[in-house]
Write a protein that holds these residues in place. Structure first.
Motif, PDB file in Angstrom:
ATOM      1  N   ARG A 133      -3.993   8.387   7.427  1.00 24.91           N
ATOM      2  CA  ARG A 133      -3.214   8.130   6.222  1.00 24.91           C
ATOM      3  C   ARG A 133      -2.075   7.183   6.568  1.00 24.91           C
ATOM      4  O   ARG A 133      -1.506   7.246   7.659  1.00 24.91           O
TER       5      ARG A 133
ATOM      6  N   THR B 206      -1.985   6.625   1.542  1.00 25.60           N
ATOM      7  CA  THR B 206      -3.280   6.019   1.252  1.00 25.60           C
ATOM      8  C   THR B 206      -4.214   6.187   2.455  1.00 25.60           C
ATOM      9  O   THR B 206      -3.802   6.042   3.605  1.00 25.60           O
TER      10      THR B 206
ATOM     11  N   GLY C 275      -7.215   1.939  -1.540  1.00 26.98           N
ATOM     12  CA  GLY C 275      -6.019   1.847  -2.362  1.00 26.98           C
ATOM     13  C   GLY C 275      -6.317   2.001  -3.830  1.00 26.98           C
ATOM     14  O   GLY C 275      -7.472   2.161  -4.264  1.00 26.98           O
TER      15      GLY C 275
ATOM     16  N   ILE D 161       0.861  -1.193   0.000  1.00 26.78           N
ATOM     17  CA  ILE D 161       0.000   0.000   0.000  1.00 26.78           C
ATOM     18  C   ILE D 161       0.889   1.232   0.000  1.00 26.78           C
ATOM     19  O   ILE D 161       1.813   1.339   0.822  1.00 26.78           O
TER      20      ILE D 161
END
Length: 591
Positions: free
Chosen positions: A192, A177, A219, A173
């Motif tokens: 985040r 994100t 994502g 990830i």
């Protein structure tokens, strides 16, 4: 075939051809024919052979775990001349016609005793399967982890009104994100992903209930979600003794919060030299004069300000130190200046004067918007301490460290009442719950269960307390009871450990002598990325890490350029022999 075997066969064939060529009556070009025969035999033999890397070929088991690429597994098995065994109920046909489905690696080693080495492909073995590999050389060819949550931690049970916090890491990830926590009513918190792939989320459940929260990761590949169960209970607040050197508004607001929450509180305020006023909340009315061991045994934590700490007499200081070190009492010191005394209780905390400041505070991954005043001090901590609260500049505003069987916390927050006055009672409650809960004497009996719990996966249970019962009952969703046997910890006699294998999804309850715990069991396929990360870490720990297949202990075919060169050499030698044969045929007279 291996190089020595092919070499022996090729040598015999080459000698036979040389002997035949030497005995021919036609002696023209005999040297060319012998050389071409040798080249043809040698090139063909090398094409059919393999070369060892470091040691002779051994019986190798190629173990395909979840996440393994079938093409890679077939290639590894072909290169190592090994057999393929498929775990985790995968579709066996994808791994080749000769692949065999097996329940675990212990089955392979038990039913195929010729196995002398193992190649583990995919995400790796489960933790419970690691012991079977003892004494068997193994290599790990790791597959890419699925994007999602790599690790996650949360408490399966939390008190109503206290902050529920979870922390985790991600795999695959991108930093930045968005991650969101949803409760049954909707979004509760968001954050985040940090550059180090970590994230923190939290909320404050208000009522006792069994709740399901959902973590969502927004994502690039879409939204992934995982569900967790949290048991919110009505848990009594720790019994708190507040010792003030003078009346303060902060103590009044703390007393009102404890009273509303049903906590037990005693406040001893010094009104003149050696004269005190005692206020009790949800406790029997009575005066508290001197602080001694008998008085301290009735509380779980003590809150002192700097003036009170400095004013303790020798006997009171000794009683307080003994209660913390030997009897598990928690101590919170609310400082407003560098203390002159009490160094033994505050050992491990570095304190020095600094300008007064008003700043935002943060804990559990959350930063408050409303700034509050801090004492004119700067606080530093050693390795044994845990930072509880930080200011907006990253400095330490509150910290905790163990002291014997108890704990000591220091806080610089001077005006936490600003949260109440500013309409943020939940922030006020969260701050004091964190501070008091971090040091308070633990309950006599309590259970801890690892999370997340899944069907078919071992769940580690721990009981803390003085009970010596070796069996605990677990009630599953349909009302049936399973027994789990506990083993006493070899070092800490008050800890007992056991392992439970859930068979059904839903809420389960542990029943002990005087404590219980509710925990939620998710389906076996839940938390897939967490499972993959855990399996990879466990397998790397046993095998010494993951590595490419070209590492030592395998056999490897000749490279494609060399194979092409050998093929062209064979074609050239055969052409020479064929042209010589054609020339003799043309010279032979026809009848």
């Amino acid at each position: 075939m291996t190089l020595p075997l092919v070499g022996a066969a090729a040598g015999i064939a080459a000698l036979g051809l040389i002997w035949l060529e030497w005995r021919r009556l036609d002696r023209r070009h005999v040297g060319r024919r012998i050389a071409a025969s040798v080249i043809a035999v040698a090139s063909l033999a090398l094409l059919a052979s393999e070369r060892p890397v470091t040691h002779p070929e051994r019986a190798v088991a190629v173990i395909a775990t979840e996440g393994a690429d079938p093409a890679l597994v077939r290639h590894l098995a072909d290169s190592a001349r090994g057999s393929v065994y498929v775990l985790d109920e995968q579709e066996t046909s994808r791994f080749g016609a000769s692949a065999s489905a097996v329940p675990d690696i212990a089955f392979v080693l038990r039913h195929y005793p010729a196995t002398r080495a193992a190649i583990i492909v995919g995400w790796g073995l489960r933790e419970g399967e690691m012991d079977a590999l003892r004494g068997v050389p193994a290599r790990f060819v790791a597959a890419a982890l699925p994007p999602g949550i790599g690790t996650v931690r949360w408490a399966p049970s939390v008190a109503a009104g206290s902050r529920f916090a979870l922390r985790g890491t991600t795999t695959g990830i991108a930093p930045g994100t968005r991650v969101r926590l949803d409760d049954p009513a909707g979004p509760a918190d968001s954050a985040r992903v940090a550059p180090d792939s970590t994230f923190s989320l939290g909320t404050v459940p208000k009522t006792a209930a069994r709740l399901h929260y959902v973590i969502r990761i927004f994502g690039a590949g879409g939204i992934s979600a995982e569900t967790m169960g949290v048991s919110v209970v009505r848990r009594a607040l720790p019994r708190l003794l507040v010792v003030d050197g003078a009346p303060t508004f902060e103590t009044r607001y703390l007393k009102d919060w404890m009273a509303a929450a049903g906590g037990q509180l005693t406040v001893r305020t010094e009104i003149s030299r050696a004269r005190y006023r005692t206020t009790n909340v949800n406790r029997p009315v009575g005066e508290l004069g001197r602080i001694d061991s008998a008085a301290l045994s009735r509380y779980d934590a003590v809150l002192l300000d700097g003036r009170s700490l400095a004013g303790l007499g020798t006997s009171e200081r000794s009683a307080l130190t003994l209660a913390v070190r030997a009897r598990g009492l928690g101590l919170i010191v609310r400082l407003d200046a560098v203390p002159d005394r009490g160094d033994r209780l505050l050992a491990g905390f570095g304190l020095r004067a600094s300008p007064e400041r008003v700043t935002q505070l943060g804990w559990d991954g959350q930063v408050d918007r409303r700034p509050i005043a801090l004492a004119p001090l700067s606080l530093s901590v050693g390795e044994a301490a845990t930072v509880l609260v930080t200011d907006s500049a990253g400095g330490v505003a509150a910290a905790r460290r163990p002291l014997g069987t108890g704990a000591v916390a220091v806080t610089l927050a001077a005006t936490p009442s600003r949260w109440l006055l500013g309409g943020e009672p939940e922030r006020f409650a969260s701050y004091w719950s964190l501070l008091i809960g971090s040091v308070a004497r633990p309950d006599g009996e309590r259970w801890v269960a690892e999370a997340p719990a899944r069907v078919g996966a071992p769940l580690r249970l721990t009981r803390f307390g003085t009970s010596t019962a070796v069996v605990a009952g677990i009630v599953d969703p349909d009302g049936s009871t399973d027994s789990v046997y506990l083993a006493q910890d070899r070092i800490v006699s008050s800890e007992w450990h056991g392992t439970y294998w859930p068979r059904r999804t839903g809420w389960h309850r542990i029943r002990g002598d005087s404590a219980s715990l509710d925990f939620d069991v998710r389906p076996a396929r839940a938390w897939r990325s967490v499972q993959a990360s855990a399996r990879r870490r466990a397998t790397e720990h046993v095998t010494g890490g993951s590595e490419p297949f070209a590492a030592a202990g395998r056999v490897r075919r000749w490279g494609l350029p060399f194979q092409l060169m050998l093929f062209l050499a064979f074609i050239g030698a055969a052409a020479v022999l064929w042209s010589d044969r054609a020339e003799r045929w043309r010279r032979t007279p026809r009848a």
